[in-house]
Scaffold this motif. Structure first.
Motif, PDB file in Angstrom:
ATOM      1  N   ALA A 270       0.703  -1.017  -0.218  1.00  0.00           N
ATOM      2  CA  ALA A 270       0.083   0.740  -0.364  1.00  0.00           C
ATOM      3  C   ALA A 270       0.806   1.270   0.257  1.00  0.00           C
ATOM      4  O   ALA A 270       1.731   1.864   0.556  1.00  0.00           O
ATOM      5  CB  ALA A 270      -0.889  -0.300   1.195  1.00  0.00           C
ATOM      6  N   PRO A 271       0.536   2.387  -0.413  1.00  0.00           N
ATOM      7  CA  PRO A 271       1.133   3.582  -0.523  1.00  0.00           C
ATOM      8  C   PRO A 271       0.537   3.881   0.713  1.00  0.00           C
ATOM      9  O   PRO A 271      -0.089   4.076   1.189  1.00  0.00           O
ATOM     10  CB  PRO A 271       1.523   4.692  -1.496  1.00  0.00           C
ATOM     11  N   CYS A 272       1.732   5.375   0.748  1.00  0.00           N
ATOM     12  CA  CYS A 272       1.599   6.075   2.694  1.00  0.00           C
ATOM     13  C   CYS A 272       0.311   6.585   2.355  1.00  0.00           C
ATOM     14  O   CYS A 272      -0.005   7.363   1.575  1.00  0.00           O
ATOM     15  CB  CYS A 272       2.994   7.200   2.262  1.00  0.00           C
ATOM     16  N   PRO A 273      -0.050   6.980   3.876  1.00  0.00           N
ATOM     17  CA  PRO A 273      -1.355   7.548   3.510  1.00  0.00           C
ATOM     18  C   PRO A 273      -1.155   8.972   4.298  1.00  0.00           C
ATOM     19  O   PRO A 273      -2.193   9.984   3.644  1.00  0.00           O
ATOM     20  CB  PRO A 273      -2.315   7.342   4.794  1.00  0.00           C
ATOM     21  N   SER A 274      -0.308   9.016   4.023  1.00  0.00           N
ATOM     22  CA  SER A 274       0.305  10.510   4.365  1.00  0.00           C
ATOM     23  C   SER A 274       0.662  12.025   2.376  1.00  0.00           C
ATOM     24  O   SER A 274       0.227  12.456   2.346  1.00  0.00           O
ATOM     25  CB  SER A 274       1.493  10.608   5.608  1.00  0.00           C
TER      26      SER A 274
END
Length: 277
Positions: free
Chosen positions: A214-218
């Motif tokens: 998953a990509p970084c949520p930030s």
């Protein structure tokens, strides 16, 4: 104890309590850190370890506190590998001479590993002949820091005790919230870093860094990594820290949408690449 007491004096006083005599010597090499910075709770100040901003009364940011926790875990996880190196025959061959072969009989075990795992004094050993050299044994190093923590907390005895079946790494881990507010947090971090580096050089084992899907949520970068023994998944791009449960929640909501998007992109590319009927 006066707030201006140096880390040398604090550790010296705590460790002298274990032996009943003054504590000159080794810890005089530590630099004068001065008193713990003060300020209203929530005021930003630089982390003593990485120099990024952190909120008072912390002196070590959450990322660096997690790094200390990971090193303490790694020390315990590496102990069985170090013990395996004490098997007779695991020591490297000694130097040889052209005339007589090996210059002396080989040691049955590795001396460097035996030093690291063996017993050691938590107080300074008199060294009038200058032949005391090498790193401090692991338990002596960790117990010395436990004594420094105990000296900071009035509710603890001056001589720290650990429960049967536990390690000094676990003892220090239990007091990480207090350590993260101490003015010597950077000194502890540097000594643990040196100890872990020595251990890795002996066992040839380092923690793996595994990229996450998953990509970084930030920052949305695909830069999340999980590291063995580390309590957080960190983003190499923006520095965000996620607990494993936080990442799992994020991945469950993000990856299905990314999978659908990838299918649509693949289908569109296939349609545009196909020749007209």
């Amino acid at each position: 104890m006066n707030q201006t007491t140096t880390i040398t004096e604090r550790r010296g006083a705590a460790l002298a309590a274990l032996s009943g005599r003054p504590r000159p010597g080794r810890f005089r090499k530590l630099r004068h850190l001065g008193p713990t910075p003060t300020g209203p709770a929530g005021t930003e100040r630089p982390c003593l370890i990485c120099h990024h901003a952190t909120a008072a009364p912390r002196t070590a940011c959450g990322r660096c506190e997690g790094g200390i926790r990971a090193m303490l875990r790694e020390i315990d996880a590496q102990r069985p590998l170090l013990a395996d190196l004490l098997t007779p025959g695991s020591a490297p061959a000694g130097p040889r001479t052209a005339a007589t072969g090996r210059a002396h009989s080989p040691m049955p075990v590795r001396g460097d590993v035996l030093t690291l795992l063996g017993a050691g004094a938590t107080t300074t050993v008199p060294d009038p002949h200058g032949d005391q050299s090498g790193p401090a044994p692991l338990d002596a190093l960790l117990e010395g820091w436990a004594a420094a923590v105990a000296a900071e907390l009035p509710e603890l005895d001056a001589t720290p005790l650990r429960r049967s079946g536990t390690t000094w790494s676990q003892w220090l881990t239990a007091y990480l919230p207090q350590i993260a507010t101490a003015h010597w947090a950077d000194t502890l971090h540097s000594e643990l870093t040196a100890a872990v580096r020595r251990i890795r050089s002996m066992t040839a084992t380092e923690p793996r860094r595994r990229p996450q899907d998953a990509p970084c949520p930030s920052c949305t970068a695909f830069a999340l990594f999980a590291t063995d023994w580390a309590p957080y998944i960190d983003c190499e791009a923006c520095g965000l820290l996620l607990t494993p449960s936080e990442y799992e929640t994020h991945a469950r909501t993000t990856l299905p949408n990314l999978a659908r998007l990838a299918i649509l992109i693949t289908a569109a590319h296939h349609t545009t690449a196909s020749p007209a009927a």
